[in-house]
Enzyme design. Structure first.
Site, PDB file in Angstrom:
ATOM      1  N   GLU A 160       0.306   3.770   1.942  1.00 38.76           N
ATOM      2  CA  GLU A 160       0.451   4.040   3.342  1.00 38.76           C
ATOM      3  C   GLU A 160       1.693   3.883   3.682  1.00 38.76           C
ATOM      4  O   GLU A 160       2.175   4.429   4.670  1.00 38.76           O
ATOM      5  CB  GLU A 160      -0.728   3.307   4.113  1.00 38.76           C
ATOM      6  CG  GLU A 160      -1.948   3.738   4.086  1.00 38.76           C
ATOM      7  CD  GLU A 160      -2.143   5.138   5.137  1.00 38.76           C
ATOM      8  OE1 GLU A 160      -1.779   5.091   6.163  1.00 38.76           O
ATOM      9  OE2 GLU A 160      -2.411   5.935   4.414  1.00 38.76           O
ATOM     10  N   THR A 205       0.689  -1.318   0.039  1.00 39.55           N
ATOM     11  CA  THR A 205      -0.035   0.017  -0.105  1.00 39.55           C
ATOM     12  C   THR A 205       0.744   1.149   0.175  1.00 39.55           C
ATOM     13  O   THR A 205       1.890   1.293   0.334  1.00 39.55           O
ATOM     14  CB  THR A 205      -0.984   0.129   1.296  1.00 39.55           C
ATOM     15  OG1 THR A 205      -1.580   1.340   1.387  1.00 39.55           O
ATOM     16  CG2 THR A 205      -0.087  -0.265   2.572  1.00 39.55           C
ATOM     17  N   LYS A 260       1.962  -3.547   7.432  1.00 37.68           N
ATOM     18  CA  LYS A 260       1.973  -3.829   6.012  1.00 37.68           C
ATOM     19  C   LYS A 260       3.396  -3.567   5.703  1.00 37.68           C
ATOM     20  O   LYS A 260       3.862  -4.314   4.626  1.00 37.68           O
ATOM     21  CB  LYS A 260       1.093  -2.594   5.323  1.00 37.68           C
ATOM     22  CG  LYS A 260      -0.389  -2.787   5.159  1.00 37.68           C
ATOM     23  CD  LYS A 260      -0.489  -3.861   4.061  1.00 37.68           C
ATOM     24  CE  LYS A 260      -2.256  -4.259   3.868  1.00 37.68           C
ATOM     25  NZ  LYS A 260      -2.600  -5.108   3.244  1.00 37.68           N
ATOM     26  N   TYR A 316      -1.368   0.302  11.050  1.00 33.37           N
ATOM     27  CA  TYR A 316      -1.771  -0.471   9.906  1.00 33.37           C
ATOM     28  C   TYR A 316      -0.591  -0.530   9.083  1.00 33.37           C
ATOM     29  O   TYR A 316      -0.219  -1.504   8.524  1.00 33.37           O
ATOM     30  CB  TYR A 316      -2.916   0.223   9.165  1.00 33.37           C
ATOM     31  CG  TYR A 316      -3.177  -0.287   7.604  1.00 33.37           C
ATOM     32  CD1 TYR A 316      -3.858  -1.395   7.402  1.00 33.37           C
ATOM     33  CD2 TYR A 316      -2.841   0.628   6.569  1.00 33.37           C
ATOM     34  CE1 TYR A 316      -4.039  -1.809   6.233  1.00 33.37           C
ATOM     35  CE2 TYR A 316      -3.092   0.215   5.404  1.00 33.37           C
ATOM     36  CZ  TYR A 316      -3.662  -0.926   4.954  1.00 33.37           C
ATOM     37  OH  TYR A 316      -3.717  -1.338   3.739  1.00 33.37           O
TER      38      TYR A 316
END
Ligand code: NAP
Ligand code: G4F
Length: 348
Positions: free
Chosen positions: A127, A125, A153, A149
């Site tokens: 992010e 991602t 990841k 999160y």
């Protein structure tokens, strides 16, 4: 016939990817987890539910992951399942680590132990970049996670690289920037806005509460993004790719454009509500997809304004059908307008 296993088939990307792979002639297997209320609405909404072989598996249960892979013996695994909501990861950091982080290792380790020749896609991602050190972000931009999160990841990203190098497993990281659609989860800001715009324009809801209006995201259209996942697994060698539109817009711009579609002024119908602010947020994401364009022949087609229009119009149409008494698989009617949510940082 080629076989694919999709973890997280009940989610937005899982459903669109299943539809895409079925059209390509794949036999599609999908994992689902036991919930008190079944959650197959997306597969039913896309009219593909009966075409999929479902296998029960939960990412916290390594045995069930092994079982899913050994039952399906897939040529390709698309590992999409995750606790995918950044906001919730601040409330459940340990659970997010166990599912979104360690879940990746459970999949990769099952592939290694079963000695199965399969290709693995890992749902990485944008992010990962956090408050990014350069704009636009490429495959070479350093990572600096800003949430539990994205830390989970990041671990998944590196485990994918490690299993590729250590064991020669064909495994790719797709570094996908935000991608949205009419079947996006209702807690994500885009669908939260388009669902509320439809309801406000029909008089079912009054105000839309939002958090950080200044955050900027690179928003693309999910059905196009899942095609890039498949392309990544069709190459000679495994690699990592940024998938994005190279455009960035703020949450406020998204709200403005969404209310424009129904001829309303966004400022009259929105309010800032600190319950939707995060302890840390990512300010700006914008992805450079030129490697994917060059090597995979992938590029985005649906741009920002069109995406907003697609989402608002489909939510509006669904609420109009609902008002006429039509019943069809859909998440919004059971989702309340207002919720009294308490968290430690937001005691009211
Ligand atoms: P989503 O709609 O939230 O779907 C997540 C899926 O994971 C659902 O099927 C969910 O099952 C499943 N899941 C959650 N916890 C699980 C567990 N413990 N065991 C088994 N399955 C579990 O997410 P999405 O938008 O489709 O995203 C797919 C993947 O791409 C995720 O890994 C996400 O982090 C990543 N990603 C998404 C974006 C984006 O903009 N959409 C961008 C970059 C990366 P239930 O239906 O039972 O909850
Ligand atoms: O829609 P969001 O919750 O998505 P976010 O945090 O960017 O994460 C999504 O995209 C990631 C890719 O970059 C994925 F990895 C991840 O799985 C997920 O799909 O929030 C977008 C922005 C944030 O800055 C948030 O603070 O919108 C801001 N925001 C402002 N008001 C809000 C709200 N977000 C939500 N969910 N709800 C609000 O009311």
């Amino acid at each position: 016939m080629k076989k694919a296993l999709i973890t997280g088939i009940t989610g937005q990307d899982g459903a669109y990817l299943a539809e895409f792979l079925l059209k390509k002639g794949y036999r599609v297997y999908g994992t689902y987890r036991r919930l008190s209320t079944p959650n197959f609405w997306r597969l039913q909404y896309l009219n593909i539910f009966e075409k999929i072989d479902l296998i029960p598996a939960d990412l916290v249960d390594a045995g069930s992951v092994i079982e899913a892979i050994s039952i399906s013996e897939p040529d390709e695994i698309y590992h999409l399942a995750a606790q995918s909501f950044v906001g919730a990861s601040f409330e459940q950091p340990i659970g997010t680590g166990a599912v979104t982080g360690l879940g990746v290792t459970r999949v990769l380790e099952a592939v290694r132990q079963l000695e199965i020749k399969t290709r693995v896609y890992q749902a990485s991602t944008s992010e990962l970049y956090g408050n990014a050190q350069e704009t636009p972000q490429t495959e070479k931009t350093p990572f600096k996670p800003q949430s539990p999160y994205s830390a989970a990841k990041l671990y998944g990203y590196w485990m994918t690289e490690i299993y590729r190098e250590a064991y020669g497993i064909y495994a790719c990281n797709g570094i996908l920037f935000n991608h949205e659609s009419p079947i996006r989860g209702l807690e994500f800001v885009t669908r939260k806005i388009t669902n509320a715009v439809a309801k406000i324009s029909l008089g079912i809801e009054k105000k839309l509460p939002l958090g950080n209006l200044e955050a900027k995201r690179d928003w693309g259209y999910a059905p196009e993004y899942v095609q890039s996942m498949w392309l990544m697994l069709q190459q000679k060698k495994p690699d990592d790719y940024v998938i994005a539109t190279n455009e960035t817009h703020s949450v406020q711009e998204f709200a403005e454009k969404a209310f424009d579609v129904v001829g309303l002024d966004w400022q009259k119908h929105t309010k800032v509500d600190r319950r939707f602010m995060r302890p840390l947020d990512v300010n700006l994401l914008k992805g450079d997809y030129s490697k994917a364009e060059k090597k995979l022949g992938w590029k985005p087609k649906t741009r920002f304004e069109k995406l907003v229009k697609i989402m608002v119009e489909e939510d509006l149409e669904r609420w109009q059908r609902w008002q006429k008494g039509e019943h069809f698989p859909w998440d919004a009617p059971l989702y309340p307008n207002e919720m009294k949510i308490l968290t430690r940082s937001l005691k009211v």
